[in-house]
Each structure stands twice: as C-alpha cells, then as structure tokens.
Design a protein around this motif. Structure first.
Motif, mmCIF file in Angstrom:
data_model
loop_
_atom_site.group_PDB
_atom_site.id
_atom_site.type_symbol
_atom_site.label_atom_id
_atom_site.label_comp_id
_atom_site.label_asym_id
_atom_site.label_seq_id
_atom_site.Cartn_x
_atom_site.Cartn_y
_atom_site.Cartn_z
ATOM 1 N N THR A 10 0.873 -1.178 0.000
ATOM 2 C CA THR A 10 0.000 0.000 0.000
ATOM 3 C C THR A 10 0.906 1.221 0.000
ATOM 4 O O THR A 10 1.624 1.479 0.971
ATOM 5 N N THR A 12 1.177 5.294 -0.395
ATOM 6 C CA THR A 12 0.427 6.548 -0.355
ATOM 7 C C THR A 12 1.345 7.714 -0.677
ATOM 8 O O THR A 12 2.540 7.691 -0.360
ATOM 9 N N ILE A 51 -2.219 5.200 -3.723
ATOM 10 C CA ILE A 51 -3.353 5.953 -3.207
ATOM 11 C C ILE A 51 -3.017 7.431 -3.028
ATOM 12 O O ILE A 51 -1.978 7.788 -2.474
ATOM 13 N N CYS A 52 -3.936 8.285 -3.476
ATOM 14 C CA CYS A 52 -3.816 9.717 -3.219
ATOM 15 C C CYS A 52 -5.192 10.359 -3.388
ATOM 16 O O CYS A 52 -6.165 9.702 -3.759
ATOM 17 N N TYR A 267 -6.415 8.093 3.102
ATOM 18 C CA TYR A 267 -5.717 6.993 2.432
ATOM 19 C C TYR A 267 -6.553 5.707 2.498
ATOM 20 O O TYR A 267 -6.634 4.950 1.529
ATOM 21 N N THR A 271 -8.775 3.776 -0.529
ATOM 22 C CA THR A 271 -8.555 2.358 -0.820
ATOM 23 C C THR A 271 -9.876 1.603 -0.830
ATOM 24 O O THR A 271 -10.096 0.711 -1.668
ATOM 25 N N HIS A 292 4.549 5.558 3.205
ATOM 26 C CA HIS A 292 4.052 6.910 2.960
ATOM 27 C C HIS A 292 5.153 7.740 2.286
ATOM 28 O O HIS A 292 6.259 7.871 2.836
ATOM 29 N N HIS A 302 2.861 11.741 9.850
ATOM 30 C CA HIS A 302 2.879 10.380 9.304
ATOM 31 C C HIS A 302 3.705 9.401 10.133
ATOM 32 O O HIS A 302 3.549 8.187 9.979
#
Length: 704
Positions: A10, A12, A51-52, A267, A271, A292, A302
């Motif tokens: 994943t 991001t 992802i964004c 995020y 998803t 990240h 983060h």
C-alpha cells in the motif's frame, strides 16, 4: 531496507491541499518519488495499490473560498479538478485519486473517531482557545503566529517553530497574532476532544526509534527523535468550524474533525473506494507493506500522529517506512505560493507540452532526498541537452539509424565472432567488458530503487546509455561496413540489446520515453517476455534476429535559450510585481510625469542611436505582441524584433523612419536574433508612437 517478506504493498502519496495548484516542489517532494517506486513494483509483478486524493477540509479552505467569493464546495472543486488533471497529464500513475469530501470518507473518518472515543481513547476538555474577533472564528494552531519562546523567531506557528523545530502550543507564543486578519486574538472558552499522544510516547520510542532506526532516512529519524525527546502532549482533534466532517457524538454539534485527524484517514477511505470488497487486506494484513511518501513538513503527522491513531483504532497495520524528502527551492529562493514564485505544473504542461519526461528527469536528478535542492532553468537546459539529448537520445538514434542503413531495419544475426584478427579481438574485448559493466549498473539501479535512492538509481539507468555510446565509439561499426559486415551485425545486434534493456530500465523514471522506445523497437511483436529483466536484475535478450524495427525517431530535442529565457523572464516579472506591490504599500504613488533617477553624461554617451527605415515587417508566429522588422541603416540591414504588434499592423510600419538603439547586445526572441531596439513614445492612454527623426536625415545618421 526491510527484510520481511511482503505479499502486497500500500503506497500513499501526501494528500495535496485543495487550495491552489501543484508546483514542482510538490512533485519533487512526494509524487515523483512515489510514482517511480510504484512503477518499479508493478514491473516486478507485485500486488500494489497507489493511493492519493485531495485534502479538502480546514480553515485554509474557508479562507480561500471567502477571498475568491465562492462557497467552500466550489473552491475545492476548482482545485481538485486542476490537480487531478495535472497529475494525469504528467503521468503520475495513481490507482485512485480521490478526495476527502466523499461520503465514503465522511463515514470512515467518523467511524474512526467513534471507535477511539468508545474505547476511552479521547479526552474531552473545555479550555480557552484563541479567537479572531474581527473574523469571528476560532483559530487553528497554524493560523496563529508569534515569537518563538525558544529561538525568538517572530514568525513561529502555533504548533511548531519551523526555524528551530520546537513543538509549541499557541499559548506559548509571545505576542500572538492572527494570520487571517492580522488582529491580536483573544482567549475564549470552548469544548474540544483531544487525542492523548503522550500515552503513546513510550510505544513510539520502541516501535519507531528502536524498531525502525535502520530503515528510516536520517532526516526522518532525526525529526521524530527531536519530537519524542521534547515530550508529546495531547492534541485537539476537533475544531469550531462549519466546514468539515461533523463530530459524530452528542455534544459535538457545531464542531468538525481537525483536518490532520481527518486527512490521513483519506488513504484508507480511498482504498475502500478502489477495492470495496477487499480493501482491508491492504490495511489490516501483516503481509502488506505500508509506505508513505511525503515532504519533510509532514513527517510528524505520518510518523507519530497517524501511527498512534492507527494503533488506537485497532487492527490496522503501521507504516514500514516514510521516505520523506526535503524542500526544493527555485532559482536560489524558496518556492512561495503567496509570492507566485513557483513553476506551476499545469502551466509547465501547457507551455512545454512535449517535455514531460524532461521535467521528471531533472527533478529526479536533483531530488532533495537528504537536503534541500535548487531548481534553475539553466540547469534544466544543461541536463536535458547534455544528458538526455547527447547521451540517451544520441545512443538510441545512432543504433536505430545504423540498423536501418545496413540491415533495412531488421535485427541482424548474432554470429559467433572468432578471434581471427586484431579488430575482432578488440570487439570481443569491448563486448565482454561492456556486458559486465552493464550488468553492474542494472544491479545497482535495482538496489537503489529498493532503498528509495531514486536520484542515484536514475544515474545507473543512464549509465546503460553511457556504456552503450562508449561501446559504439570503441567498436566503430561504420568503419567496418566495407570489409566486415558480419562484425557490424554482431555490434549492432548487441547495441540493440542495450537499447531494449534501456527501454525496460527507464520505465519507472521516464515512462513516456519508455513507450516511445518500445514503439521504435516494435516491442509488441518481439515475442519475448521483457519482465524477465526485473526478475533477473541483469541484461536480457529482448529482440530476436530478423525482428523488424519500427521507424527511428528522435527521443529528445535540445532546449533552446529562448525557451528558458521565457521562463526566467516570467519569474523576474513576478518578482518585480511583488516588489512593486510591496513598495506601493509603504511609499506614496509616484507622480505620473515624474522624471527617472539622474544618470551621468558618460552613461548616455554609451548609447549609439541611429536613424533607420523599416523596409519589411511581419508577425512573429505564436507571438501576439511581436513584429519582425527589417531595418535599413544605409550602411547595413538589421533584423529587429519589436513588441509593437498590438499597436501596429505590419503594413502600417513599412517605410516608417525610426530611431533605433544600434549597439544593444543581440538577443534571441522566439528563435529570431534581434539586433537592436526601436525607440517609441507612449501617451497617458498607453498608445505607442514612433520617435520619428524626420525625412531630412540620412539613413544611418547618428542621433545625439
């Protein structure tokens, strides 16, 4: 690098705030590095989601909307679409680009809050908060500035001093003031919910500082350690606003979730939009690696706040790495949205539409991976011309052209080349040496990609072209064409192998270039599995003998002086506008007919003013303000490019007598060398008029 075996990823990239367009600092900080890494993972066949989305809540949105005279919804829609379009056109390959104003996100953020609250993980407290009486709003920490109590920086924020890095609360600031109105705020009581970060301090030290010390970049580890060493405090996660996600429990009426509690949950909600049926395996499975990509200003959120939220919410995985970049400066100065000192991505794509990979290449070459970096247009020009054009583009084009010249565009056979003479012995020696060095470069490139060292990785990718050029120069197939075509075939067969491997290797860095290379090589008809390159991490055979190549085309073209001059001039004009605005705010406006500052006679004597006659005129293509003029000085003809096209047609100026500055240094405008300047007078309405010397003067006469 983590040694754990992962089955999926994943990835991001920081959610850009929907209150303005994207600039190259954003791209270099989070989006280009993450895109390179994701493209690499996909080429390896990994299961990855990228992802964004737009971050669309917070005080800055309401303020921006108010300034533009629109609703917050209209405001975020404008910038969401602008950013989404720029990302797509530039080639940032998100699997989803969502936004934090979707119903899915609202529900997930509220569920997060309710879950942590139900588990006793929040503190409810009424306290005095700063209130801007002029704007009638409570101020978020970032909208209060004052003097830092530690280093005396007069512009420290209410949550952190960016000069010394100290974590602050608004009440610690000396002489606080509102960034919204400039007024001195007052304290008013209000109720909020706090996330008790201090409860997670011990766990964070163990998990982050001990468990991930070897993995984190030094800048990330150092900032985290500084925060933890200072001691963490509870942070308010609600705000008194009417724009945002409503607090979903009794007593929360009129309050919304703090944007930095809400945003990173985006995020997860994005998803879920992308994978509605199996999103949880990307956020709740131990064999998923969460990474990240951010800029350094988001490290604390983060690495400390969001991981603590994930732990408090239950069964979520934690980030395995946060490869944050430092800042990118522009022409020796900080990029500033308020001063418009930036290279805006959407403007770049409009003005230089066929140079997407050129910008990717330059930004990766100077990536601020461990310290701040500086982008300059002259450096951009030099890197494109001397590296992309002269090394990569030159090698590919030479190989393609020679193959078409000697073998009609078909991959020549790879013969066994016996060591029968000195020339062939040299070819075999160069082949063996080159192959070994190429394999080393591929291995180094892959290692860099795994370690998030993309600047160095791109260097090793480019080294394939450097070695390819050297191989051609050392073997000189064009000299062998008369006597030994078998050797020429062997050389070009191997050179095409190098070109094909470059097409594979450059795809994470230069995807548009990779697509062009594959088209030229007719890769779709090769019948060979090119993905083996990423499995073996070494050169592979990509084209079989007899394979028909596509048409040879130039990959890149030189950046001309005129192209960078336009961009530099744009920044200069912005700077002058800012300076003029600043001056106008502090000094009275000058009188309309005020005389400029006095100069010495010697300064005036340097000018060579001459009488000339315009003999021909035409509009400059794609330049609304410019006319190309032919001027007769009696003793010579001059070409002068003049910005008078909005005032005169070409027909109106032919045969006009004019006064020109004859000793002005030549300058290229739109590819035309201008050899002087026409003197013009301007009236109060801005209308231009020629400074006409009169018909009695001979052409070339000196004006004193």
């Amino acid at each position: 690098m983590s040694t754990k075996k992962f089955n999926r990823y994943t990835i991001t990239a920081a959610l850009p705030y929907a209150n303005g367009p994207l600039h190259i600092g954003h791209i270099a900080g989070a989006y280009l590095p993450s895109d390179i890494y994701v493209r690499y993972l996909r080429l390896k066949g990994e299961d990855v989601v990228y992802i964004c989305g737009s971050d669309e809540h917070g005080v800055a949105i309401t303020i921006g909307a108010k300034k533009e005279g629109v609703t917050p919804r209209e405001f975020i829609e404008k910038y969401h679409q602008l950013m989404k379009g720029a990302f797509e056109e530039f080639g940032i390959s998100f699997d989803i680009y969502s936004r934090t104003s979707t119903p899915t996100h609202y529900a997930m953020a509220q569920d997060f809050f309710k879950k942590i609250h139900a588990d006793g993980g929040l503190i409810e407290e009424t306290s005095d908060q700063y209130f801007d009486e002029k704007e009638q709003l409570f101020l978020a920490d970032r909208y209060i500035i004052g003097t830092c109590p530690v280093c005396a920086n007069e512009n420290a924020y209410g949550d952190q001093c960016e000069k010394c890095g100290t974590s602050l609360s608004p009440k610690q600031l000396i002489n606080p003031r509102s960034t919204v109105s400039g007024a001195v705020p007052v304290l008013k009581p209000t109720k909020h919910w706090y996330f008790p970060l201090d409860r997670y301090e011990g766990w964070l030290k163990e998990w982050l500082l001990e468990g991930h010390k070897a993995d984190l970049k030094s800048n990330v580890f150092g900032q985290c350690k500084s925060w933890l060493d200072q001691g963490l405090q509870p942070r308010s996660i609600t705000r008194d606003l009417d724009w945002g996600i409503p607090v979903p429990i009794a007593g929360g009426e009129g309050k919304v979730l703090y944007v930095w509690f809400d945003a990173p949950i985006g995020y997860i909600s994005a998803t879920k939009e992308l994978k509605p049926n199996d999103w949880e395996k990307y956020w709740k499975s131990d064999d998923t690696r969460l990474i990240h990509f951010i800029g350094k200003d988001n490290i604390v959120f983060h690495c400390i706040i969001f991981p603590s939220m994930l732990k408090a919410a239950g069964d979520f995985i934690l980030p395995d790495n946060v490869p944050a970049n430092e800042f990118l400066n522009l022409e020796g100065d900080k990029i500033s949205t308020s001063r418009n000192h930036a290279v805006w991505l959407h403007e770049y794509l409009k003005e230089l539409p066929n140079r997407k990979d050129e910008l990717r290449y330059v930004l990766t070459s100077i990536a601020p991976e461990t310290k701040d970096a500086d982008f300059t247009w002259k450096d951009y020009q030099q890197r494109v011309n001397s590296e992309l054009v002269a090394i990569l583009g030159n090698f590919v084009n030479r190989v393609m052209v020679l193959t078409w010249k000697y073998f009609d565009g078909k991959v020549p056979a790879e013969h066994e080349l016996p060591n029968t003479n000195e020339v062939r012995a040299r070819i075999l020696e160069k082949y063996n040496t080159t192959h070994e060095e190429l394999d080393k470069s591929v291995a180094e490139m892959t290692k860099c990609l795994n370690d998030f060292r993309f600047r160095e990785g791109q260097f090793h990718m480019m080294n394939l072209a450097r070695l390819g050029n050297k191989f051609l120069a050392d073997t000189e197939p064009w000299k062998l064409a008369k006597d030994d075509m078998e050797a020429v075939g062997c050389i070009l067969n191997y050179a095409l192998t190098v070109v094909g491997n470059i097409a594979i290797a450059c795809e994470p860095f230069l995807p548009h270039t990779a697509a062009s290379l594959k088209q030229q090589l007719n890769a779709a008809a090769s019948g060979i599995d090119w993905s083996e390159f990423w499995k073996k991490n070494q050169l592979i055979r990509v084209l079989a003998p007899g394979h028909q190549l596509g048409k040879a085309e130039l990959l890149f073209r030189n950046v001309e002086d005129e192209e960078v001059d336009i961009q530099i001039d744009k920044l200069r004009k912005t700077k002058e506008t800012n300076q003029a605005k600043k001056m106008s705010e502090t000094t009275p406006a000058p009188q309309e007919n005020a005389i400029k500052e006095a100069i010495q006679f010697d300064d005036f004597a340097k000018l060579d003013l001459r009488v000339g006659k315009i003999t021909a005129a035409e509009k400059v293509e794609k330049a609304d303000k410019l006319l190309k003029l032919s001027v007769d000085l009696g003793f010579e003809q001059r070409t002068i490019v003049s910005g008078i096209a909005e005032h005169f047609t070409p027909e109106e100026v032919v045969n006009k007598l004019v006064t020109i500055v004859a000793n002005l240094a030549p300058r290229k405008l739109r590819g035309i060398e201008s050899q002087g300047m026409i003197l013009m007078a301007e009236n109060a309405e801005g209308k231009l008029q020629f400074v006409n010397p009169g018909s009695d003067f001979e052409l070339g006469a000196i004006v004193r």
